[in-house]
Design an enzyme around this catalytic site. Structure first.
Site, PDB file in Angstrom:
ATOM      1  N   CYS G  40      37.065  30.022  76.521  1.00  0.00           N
ATOM      2  CA  CYS G  40      38.404  29.972  77.645  1.00  0.00           C
ATOM      3  C   CYS G  40      37.758  31.293  78.827  1.00  0.00           C
ATOM      4  CB  CYS G  40      39.653  30.481  76.661  1.00  0.00           C
ATOM      5  SG  CYS G  40      41.400  30.411  78.201  1.00  0.00           S
ATOM      6  N   ASP G  47      36.906  28.979  71.655  1.00  0.00           N
ATOM      7  CA  ASP G  47      36.742  27.692  71.176  1.00  0.00           C
ATOM      8  C   ASP G  47      36.109  26.246  71.028  1.00  0.00           C
ATOM      9  OD1 ASP G  47      40.194  27.283  72.702  1.00  0.00           O
ATOM     10  OD2 ASP G  47      39.049  27.266  74.386  1.00  0.00           O
TER      11      ASP G  47
END
Lengths: 131, 131, 131, 131, 131, 131, 131, 131, 131, 131
Positions: G40, G47
């Site tokens: 991120c 992620d």
């Protein structure tokens, strides 16, 4: 719904025992029906359950059509979940005289809570540490 | 359907035992077939089951094609669920002489009830507390 | 398909053992592959299985790429289900010297029958009551 | 990818222990994350696993955010499946001093093989019959 | 969200015990609700869980509507997962005086981690080998 | 594995067409087999797929045993996923002369990637907007 | 984690196009990998996503090993879900020149929210009624 | 098994049509039974299928008990999958005179192949591009 | 629970729109959260839902953390299922100005009934035949 | 069971319509209950169904508690599957005046056959080709 009050008509004599074809062997029979329904004795609301029965036969096995009729006989009965379960257990034990028998009732959600009740014959031993 | 009465043609000699390739080891073989069908001796109605067999071989294992033919031989037989299960157990034990063998039959719904029967060799001990 | 007869080329020396990073601990490794295939020695028909291996390592663990190559080596082998299972067990035990090891093979349907074979090292005890 | 070689930066001191709110009771906490990733030390290829941790706390429980950061710290580490599992076990035991703790790592397919590793504290007893 | 700090309003006296219809039998009641929610005491963030309760009744069973109201009372409470689980266990034990009772809470993902907590009465024995 | 190079032995003449019992009706036949395997022409590594065939027959339907033998004939063939799929489509169309036929091959994971290929006869129209 | 800032190193030239074995046919290839991970750009938090790609090839198909390496190249990239999806789409379209191509990314839960992003080439028409 | 040759006894007159309670409305009835079995006319081997029937009634609906008896009548019939499916369609259409009716038969695995046949009344249009 | 009456505090300004990284493309974003809860305005009873949002962005996409906070803001709101769904739709449309947006809310069982509500922007056309 | 003959007591006036909170929007409400039971008018045997209702509201939506009471009112009614479905459709349409409404009833197995009935308002067009 006043005419739906509990009545003594759910009779264990609906259950028919037939001779166990192999009385000398310890084997298990398991039956399941999603068609048990009765009425809440407090609210008059219908309740619905799946019932699971497993047993090791003694001299008899249950005749399936009689079991179906026996389960239907709860349709207009008012009874709590715990009570229905124990009554089914008592009736089957008295008619079949099994070596071992367990009844599980699995009820549809009420108040956001899904409830299951399980009772067996012969009784399980008390858990260690309980008074 | 009067011509479908039970006949002695379902013969355990359809079962063929072949030599266990590892007779000295305690290992397990599990077979499952969804293709068991017979006829209800009371109503003449066909019944359908999945059969599951698990065993620890002795000197023999079952030849799979012979097992298929043996299971097919129930097609025109009239027999109750509990009886079929015990007969399959007896026939397999007599032909294979296994160290341990279990038969489970799992029947399609009749009268709203789903039934399973399970029998084993050697016999399980009686449950504690049963008379 | 005459050129597919069983040959001695499936060699356990394809298996490579590497040092167990924690030799003093009793822990378990489980591997599963849906890519086991061999040939029926009677019909020449291909058979397909998923193989599951679980073991408690001794001084070695199996190197995964070598395990893959070892399993592939059955592709042209003619062997019965029970035999393949026991050979995989024997080969892994001889190479890894594990504390405990189980092989399960789970075969696609033949003749309407789904078969699973399970073998372990060290041998399970004989079941009570068996001769 | 030469800069991804294993480094000592995955530090157990990322793990934070907080006081067990019920230190006198034997109860269990189970945590599962599908977000464990590291790098194969031989090929530099990323590996992915779901990690499952269950433990009976002693005087401490693990703070969840610190557990998340600790698991992330493997992202650039080079390690074998068996090694990662045992290192997570060791780190959690050293920080939490639990009564019992098990780590299971469940890895995505490599070479057609799906691998799971399970390790526990305290050590399981050696299986009977093993040397 | 400062007004959501833990308050003593979650009272076990919301729980209503009714007479066990079969006090002499060791049978089990299992209840499950996906509607438990509370607030993280550190972040003020709502948390959500499914709660599973199983017990062997003593002289009482729990009245289901009161159980629903009791579970709702956590809605504005600030509490950690482990604490909520043990408080539910304590409250149910104090009101029902069961022979045995287990509470499992199963929480939605936070920080990529799915957490389950399980506590029982009477206490499980300490695992062998733990200090 | 040098002897596994692609050879012309996978012959569409293994496929046998039999007369469609209802040639005047537009109906569909769907066949699925999890037993397709071939060899990667670059690595010599075996590949495994489930193949799904659906078609609206013309004057012929496929004889199932011949379809089984035809699929087996890929066992030693070296071919890419996209090529195998299109060759099966071409062979079936040439033998069956169907009104419509689709082949889908669904391959086990390689390099962390699961691949499916789908081809149809007659050709689908080009999507709008494509050059 | 300051060294994880987005860098231009994720290069579409990792993608390798090979000749379509059946360039004249409109058929579909579908690839799925559960191994996409990035970082991120706001929080530095990793992620994780499953990526699904389906396309109708033009003159080229994607070489699978190059696709794997291309997807790995996002491991240290900082990017939002919507951006990653569109970049994968753009890169595949520029390399493969497909007739049609869709990318779906399916992300693990963040903040209690599960997100999926889907983008296609050529562009879908604007929905009726939108301004 | 010579006495199992196909006989004309499977008569569509087993099917009983009863008056549609809402003849003016276009609504759909769907029936499914896992109990269809017949005999392969080439090998004498039993085949098993699940049959799914859906229709929009005209002036009649099918009486369920008669449908059950009709499906049983295939038990000793020798017929190919495609033929059975089309005969069931023809018989139901001739007895019910529906507005629309589809029959799907889904057969257990033979030779590693799972087969489904689907036929409808009125006939579907020929696909574009077919000769 | 008198203090839980509906209040105007659920403000759409909790929602934050950020720039769409690919404003010229028609692509779809789908978000799902199982953590929507509000209060029944008639009974004060909590209700629980999973919410699914899908949209084709215009110039903006929703920032996920702000979506989480927005959904939390319903926790103390009193609202009917149909009303909550339409309010979420209106708020998202006013903030995001999407090309298309759908909200689905899927509610836990109340009174034995499971309810789902689905609303979209722009409005679907009236079904043919309706007045 | 003579006292269970169909009676006129299942009254559509049990259904309560409340004002649609968003009368100008075409949105959909879907309700599902597994608690529909009635009695076979021929055999007196109870039947059980799950009912699924979906509709686009006009000026009204159905009040859920009234829907529950309405569905319960079938408990002692004798009716065929097709008839129950169409009566529920008619009653809901007359009370709610929806833009579109579909009723699906999904019945437990009778005679080995699982039946589903689906009816809609406004009527679907006749299928092409039907007389």
């Amino acid at each position: 719904m006043s005419s739906r009050a509990p009545t003594p008509s759910r009779a264990p004599d609906l259950l028919v025992a037939v001779a166990n074809p192999r009385p000398g062997r310890v084997y298990e029979v398991r039956c399941e029906s999603p068609e048990l329904t009765c009425v809440c004795p407090m609210t008059g609301q219908p309740d619905f359950a799946t019932v699971r029965i497993s047993y090791v036969p003694g001299d008899s096995i249950v005749e399936l059509k009689s079991l179906k009729l026996y389960l239907w006989s709860y349709r207009d009965q008012g009874a709590f979940h715990e009570d229905v379960t124990n009554r089914i257990l008592d009736d089957l034990v008295s008619v079949l005289r099994p070596q071992r028998l367990t009844v599980v009732t699995d009820w549809l959600v009420r108040g956001g809570i899904h409830t299951v009740v399980e009772a067996s014959y012969p009784d399980a031993p008390l858990p260690a540490g309980a008074s």
